[in-house]
Design a protein around this motif. Structure first.
Motif, mmCIF file in Angstrom:
data_model
loop_
_atom_site.group_PDB
_atom_site.id
_atom_site.type_symbol
_atom_site.label_atom_id
_atom_site.label_comp_id
_atom_site.label_asym_id
_atom_site.label_seq_id
_atom_site.Cartn_x
_atom_site.Cartn_y
_atom_site.Cartn_z
ATOM 1 N N SER A 136 0.841 -1.170 -0.014
ATOM 2 C CA SER A 136 -0.057 -0.163 0.149
ATOM 3 C C SER A 136 0.975 1.332 0.150
ATOM 4 O O SER A 136 1.177 1.851 0.908
ATOM 5 C CB SER A 136 -1.099 0.112 1.231
ATOM 6 N N GLY A 137 1.419 1.562 -0.942
ATOM 7 C CA GLY A 137 2.284 2.676 -1.356
ATOM 8 C C GLY A 137 3.527 2.555 -1.063
ATOM 9 O O GLY A 137 4.062 1.573 -0.674
ATOM 10 N N LEU B 78 3.744 -2.963 3.516
ATOM 11 C CA LEU B 78 2.687 -3.753 3.997
ATOM 12 C C LEU B 78 1.903 -2.926 5.072
ATOM 13 O O LEU B 78 2.346 -2.542 5.952
ATOM 14 C CB LEU B 78 3.200 -4.824 4.524
ATOM 15 N N ASP B 79 0.555 -2.821 4.948
ATOM 16 C CA ASP B 79 -0.430 -2.260 6.104
ATOM 17 C C ASP B 79 -0.799 -3.417 6.774
ATOM 18 O O ASP B 79 -1.244 -4.289 6.609
ATOM 19 C CB ASP B 79 -1.453 -1.620 5.292
ATOM 20 N N PRO B 80 -0.449 -3.323 8.242
ATOM 21 C CA PRO B 80 -0.681 -4.421 9.102
ATOM 22 C C PRO B 80 -2.088 -4.732 9.236
ATOM 23 O O PRO B 80 -2.637 -5.882 9.449
ATOM 24 C CB PRO B 80 -0.342 -3.725 10.417
ATOM 25 N N GLU B 81 -2.988 -3.657 9.165
ATOM 26 C CA GLU B 81 -4.630 -3.877 9.133
ATOM 27 C C GLU B 81 -5.094 -4.902 7.870
ATOM 28 O O GLU B 81 -5.705 -5.883 8.254
ATOM 29 C CB GLU B 81 -5.362 -2.622 9.219
ATOM 30 N N THR B 82 -4.225 -4.785 6.950
ATOM 31 C CA THR B 82 -4.638 -5.531 5.823
ATOM 32 C C THR B 82 -4.207 -7.199 5.886
ATOM 33 O O THR B 82 -4.947 -8.013 5.503
ATOM 34 C CB THR B 82 -3.999 -5.274 4.597
ATOM 35 N N LEU C 165 3.759 -6.575 14.360
ATOM 36 C CA LEU C 165 3.854 -7.823 15.281
ATOM 37 C C LEU C 165 2.960 -7.968 16.239
ATOM 38 O O LEU C 165 2.465 -9.166 16.817
ATOM 39 C CB LEU C 165 5.208 -7.323 16.254
ATOM 40 N N GLN C 166 1.969 -6.940 16.733
ATOM 41 C CA GLN C 166 0.925 -7.205 17.289
ATOM 42 C C GLN C 166 -0.136 -7.963 16.801
ATOM 43 O O GLN C 166 -1.029 -8.731 17.220
ATOM 44 C CB GLN C 166 0.328 -5.674 17.807
ATOM 45 N N GLU D 126 -1.795 -11.684 17.762
ATOM 46 C CA GLU D 126 -3.246 -11.507 18.029
ATOM 47 C C GLU D 126 -3.918 -12.758 16.814
ATOM 48 O O GLU D 126 -4.884 -13.439 17.283
ATOM 49 C CB GLU D 126 -3.891 -10.373 17.723
ATOM 50 N N GLU D 127 -3.413 -12.830 15.561
ATOM 51 C CA GLU D 127 -3.688 -13.707 14.652
ATOM 52 C C GLU D 127 -3.071 -14.939 14.690
ATOM 53 O O GLU D 127 -3.359 -15.879 13.687
ATOM 54 C CB GLU D 127 -3.839 -13.054 13.201
#
Length: 454
Positions: free
Chosen positions: A181-182, A186-190, A231-232, A236-237
């Motif tokens: 994303s630009g 990498l976007d963590p929410e994605t 990392l968070q 969590e996932e």
């Protein structure tokens, strides 16, 4: 009467044995990864370079080779032997170390652990380190150990280094791409959304592959806050992050960011490294850091790197003793830190990056973008950048560029996981001198000007 299985076997035998009694094979009988044309792209790039040796090549990411010295090989080998003697090892054991099969996970873990602490602030016990045949074996070993079910999926940034997709394909591991994303990559929410979408499909994202520093092929760098959030998300996932870091030593002064592994407090990161860029690629030596504890049914706990040695033993038995000794000698000679030793090399790469950016700006002025239709990103380091062009950039056009214009490059589409990058090319500048870069960009500008838009 023959069963269908026997009939199928007989039919296959009949088809592969000709009238002359010699065996031949049909391509469709081979593993799908061997047949897949996408797995052939890097070979085609190499063959194009060999067919047009006069072409200036932006198509590879080979390290700078102007600092190679034959005398240094013997020096560093002897330096490691001296190091072993200083540790008190008897001559017989030293001789056996260099000439015989060695431990599956290697014998320079202590030296690599010291290097990781001093260069990356990574606390890795030697037992968590496996010495491998370059990055590629490290990736194969890690993937083979982590994935055990066809419902388990590897997430990867897209575009991505073709080696990770190839390794997964060879092991029949499904891959799901996450688009960058630009300029921040990498976007963590994605990543979170992708992991949850797979769960909704009845699948599980096991690991995520990424290059946080100067990604190949795009040159992006993930910012510090995004690293912490990633990392968070991984914790969590329940994701393992496969952090590949071949270019981190070559940042501009004052711009080095901490690795994910150095920030990792939950053991969600497996760190993949290589000495190809920091020492020399001919050593074919890399490593993985896998410090996650693994407990068996009897309650015995070992580190993941030790468990993964079963896979490495089947792939390659062990890594080259001579290569390990030479790399070990380099580490000992440089007091177990490669950062000071690679500053001159970093300056070479940064000069070449700046030369590419300057040459592109000269041939494709921003104020005339509508005329030429060319733009690019501006990475702060690494070996690559991405050029956007006003036509489909495929292997056929790359071959024409090499043959008729004397300059080659890599189509970005070969790095995208699920399609994309069709009007982009990757420029690798690491092994071209500044004067060759300027001439190469001039040739590329002529090719682009003569290529019809589509």
């Amino acid at each position: 009467m023959n069963t269908p299985a026997v009939q199928g076997t007989e039919a296959r035998t009949a088809r592969i044995t000709g009238e002359d009694g010699l065996v031949s094979l049909r391509q469709e009988w081979l593993h799908p990864a061997i047949v897949d044309p996408e797995m052939d792209s890097m070979r085609l790039l190499s063959e194009t370079a060999m067919r047009f040796p006069e072409a200036l090549s932006f198509s590879s990411g080979a390290p700078y080779d102007g600092n190679h010295d034959l005398a240094a090989l013997s020096f560093h080998l002897e330096r490691y032997v001296k190091h072993l003697r200083e540790k008190g090892l008897p001559e017989e054991r030293i001789t056996r170390t260099l000439f015989q099969y060695g431990p599956v996970n290697g014998f320079i873990q202590d030296e690599v652990a010291l290097m990781l602490k001093r260069d990356e602030d990574i606390d890795a016990p030697p037992g968590s380190i496996m010495i491998t045949h370059g990055y590629q074996e490290a990736a194969l070993v890690a993937l083979r150990g982590l994935f055990s079910s066809p419902d388990e999926v590897l997430l990867t940034v897209s575009p991505a280094y073709v080696g990770i997709r190839g390794a997964a394909r060879m092991l029949d591991i499904p891959v799901r791409g996450i688009l960058e994303s630009g300029p921040d990559g990498l976007d963590p929410e994605t990543v979170r959304e992708s992991a949850r979408a797979l769960r909704a499909e009845g699948k599980r994202a096991v690991a995520l592959y990424l290059v946080p520093d100067f990604s190949n092929p795009s040159g992006t760098v993930i910012p510090l806050e995004a690293r912490r959030r990633l990392l968070q998300v991984a914790a969590e996932e329940e994701l393992i992050l496969l952090e590949d870091n071949p270019y981190g030593l070559f940042a501009r002064d004052g711009e080095t960011l901490p690795t994910l592994k150095s920030l990792d407090t939950t053991r969600n990161v497996i760190y993949l490294g290589s000495f190809a860029k920091s020492a020399f690629p001919g050593a074919r030596l890399g490593y993985l850091v896998a410090d996650q504890p693994v407990t068996d049914a009897e309650g015995t706990t070992r580190l993941l790197a030790q468990e993964l040695s079963k896979a490495k033993a089947m792939y390659s038995v062990g890594s080259s003793s001579l290569s390990q000794a030479v790399i070990g000698g380099i580490l000992v000679e440089n007091d177990y830190t490669l950062r000071p030793a690679t500053r001159e090399l970093a300056a070479v790469y940064l000069e070449r990056l700046d030369t590419v950016l300057d040459a592109l700006a000269g041939h494709f002025p921003a104020e005339r973008h509508e005329e030429h239709g060319v733009s690019w990103n501006e990475p702060r380091g690494g070996f690559f950048l991405t050029l956007r062009v006003p036509f489909t950039a495929d292997l056929a056009k790359m071959e024409r560029s090499a043959r008729d214009y004397g300059v080659s490059w890599a189509p970005m589409s070969m790095f995208h996981i699920e399609g994309g990058g069709y009007r982009e090319i990757r420029l690798g500048f690491s092994n071209l001198a500044p004067e060759a870069i300027r001439e190469g960009i001039a040739r590329l500008a002529r090719f682009i000007a003569d290529t019809p838009r589509d």
